[in-house]
Enzyme design. Structure first.
Site, PDB file in Angstrom:
ATOM      1  N   CYS A  33      13.643 -55.880 -10.770  1.00 21.67           N
ATOM      2  CA  CYS A  33      14.748 -56.239  -9.892  1.00 21.67           C
ATOM      3  C   CYS A  33      15.566 -57.389 -10.492  1.00 21.67           C
ATOM      4  O   CYS A  33      16.270 -57.191 -11.455  1.00 21.67           O
ATOM      5  CB  CYS A  33      14.214 -56.571  -8.496  1.00 21.67           C
ATOM      6  SG  CYS A  33      15.502 -56.629  -7.239  1.00 21.67           S
ATOM      7  N   HIS A  58      10.292 -52.068  -7.034  1.00 24.04           N
ATOM      8  CA  HIS A  58       9.246 -53.090  -7.150  1.00 24.04           C
ATOM      9  C   HIS A  58       7.832 -52.514  -7.245  1.00 24.04           C
ATOM     10  O   HIS A  58       7.188 -52.281  -6.211  1.00 24.04           O
ATOM     11  CB  HIS A  58       9.309 -54.014  -5.940  1.00 24.04           C
ATOM     12  CG  HIS A  58      10.485 -54.927  -5.951  1.00 24.04           C
ATOM     13  ND1 HIS A  58      10.406 -56.253  -6.333  1.00 24.04           N
ATOM     14  CD2 HIS A  58      11.785 -54.701  -5.644  1.00 24.04           C
ATOM     15  CE1 HIS A  58      11.604 -56.808  -6.245  1.00 24.04           C
ATOM     16  NE2 HIS A  58      12.459 -55.899  -5.832  1.00 24.04           N
ATOM     17  N   GLU A 100       5.186 -54.078  -8.008  1.00 22.31           N
ATOM     18  CA  GLU A 100       4.189 -55.054  -7.557  1.00 22.31           C
ATOM     19  C   GLU A 100       3.963 -55.010  -6.054  1.00 22.31           C
ATOM     20  O   GLU A 100       3.018 -55.634  -5.559  1.00 22.31           O
ATOM     21  CB  GLU A 100       4.591 -56.472  -8.016  1.00 22.31           C
ATOM     22  CG  GLU A 100       5.637 -57.181  -7.165  1.00 22.31           C
ATOM     23  CD  GLU A 100       7.063 -56.708  -7.419  1.00 22.31           C
ATOM     24  OE1 GLU A 100       7.243 -55.622  -7.974  1.00 22.31           O
ATOM     25  OE2 GLU A 100       7.994 -57.430  -7.029  1.00 22.31           O
TER      26      GLU A 100
END
Lengths: 231, 85
Positions: free
Chosen positions: A85, A194, A196
């Site tokens: 991002c 994302h 994560e």
């Protein structure tokens, strides 16, 4: 296997990235943008957020941070680097990946679980996926529209530099549905969604089997750990 | 006191969602006489005393290196103005 996560002023997802690295079996190392020191890490993650409040252009001021001279140097020497991002925006602003990222074509911030296709497994961060694998990870951005001029786009497609493509719908007007890129060596990868945030059951996107069970992002961190261990 | 003004605009061939949003707002305000809005940035680099050639040279370099991103933007003007202060 030590993976550094750089915190810039305004980074938001640095803790989540460190947690993802730990869950993937690596040792996360917190790095600070103002230092000229990578603390001997084996790989790097530039996390999401709004470094410097997105002033000037997303990622532009962070790309000129003190630590970025070491990051760019290490990247050129082959250290695996993942930009997520805002981290992707920093990599693009640093010239480590081609093209640019602009405000979403519809003008709104978007937050959704996004389906992607893995377009290249020839990278340090995607080697654990299968070619063409479809994954779902969260996406949240206001300025994720990927653009490049025609010549750059031809090069990106011609050299297979697309790492991830949006599936089902294009959430931000990115050209060629590009969600993420790799560099020529495959060591550097950047993407707007994302990974994560999809690493632990109970906290990820919904799946057909259970709510919040999606962990499709974990493979990205496991891939780099496997690639460095085997190198 | 002088200021060096640097103006940066999104590339003409690229979509400018911010400009589009402003155009939409003009239309909603009942103003239909403008067909297009593009939204850019104006930087003012303040110089103590007179702006010299070396100031301008630095401004040109930094306009390309930091103030704009050549992938998505063009530097459309760099000029010296007297500071109003």
């Amino acid at each position: 296997m030590r993976v550094g996560v750089i915190t810039f002023p305004g980074s938001l997802d640095d803790r989540d990235a460190m947690r993802a690295i730990r869950l993937a079996g690596g040792e996360p190392v917190a790095l600070w943008h103002g230092e000229h020191d990578l603390h001997g890490v084996d790989a790097l993650v530039l996390p999401g957020g709004f470094s410097y409040g997105d002033y000037l252009r997303c990622g532009a001021i962070a790309a000129h941070s003190p630590i970025m001279s070491e990051v760019i140097d290490a990247a050129h020497k082959g250290m695996p680097v993942l930009g997520i991002c805002n981290g992707f925006q920093i990599l693009v602003e640093s010239g480590l990946l081609p093209g640019g990222l602009i405000r979403n074509d519809h003008g709104d911030f978007v937050c959704r679980d996004q389906r992607l296709r893995v377009e290249s497994t020839q990278t340090s961060w995607t080697s654990g996926y299968t070619q063409g694998q479809e994954i779902t990870i969260p996406l949240k951005n206001g300025e994720g529209g990927f653009i490049a001029d025609d010549e750059t786009l031809r090069r990106i497609e011609g050299e297979d530099l697309v790492a991830f493509r949006y599936l089902e719908l294009n959430p931000n007007g990115s050209l060629h549905d590009i969600a993420g890129l790799r560099n020529e060596t495959g060591r550097i990868v950047g993407l707007m969604p994302h990974p994560e945030h999809a690493v632990e059951a109970g906290f990820g996107p919904d799946t057909s089997l259970a709510m919040k069970a999606g962990i499709d992002g974990l493979t990205m961190f496991e891939s780099v750990i496997a690639s460095v261990v085997s190198a | 006191m002088a200021i060096i003004v640097v103006e940066v605009m999104p590339k003409r061939e690229l979509l400018d969602p911010a400009g589009k949003a402003v155009l939409g707002s003009l239309h909603r305000s009942g103003v239909d006489s403008f067909s297009h809005v593009r939204l850019g940035k104006r930087f003012e680099l303040h110089v103590e005393g007179e702006a010299t050639d070396s100031h301008l040279e630095q401004a040109r370099t930094m306009a390309d290196d930091l103030l704009s991103n050549g992938v998505i933007e063009d530097v459309v003007a760099i000029r010296v103005e007297d500071s109003p202060a």
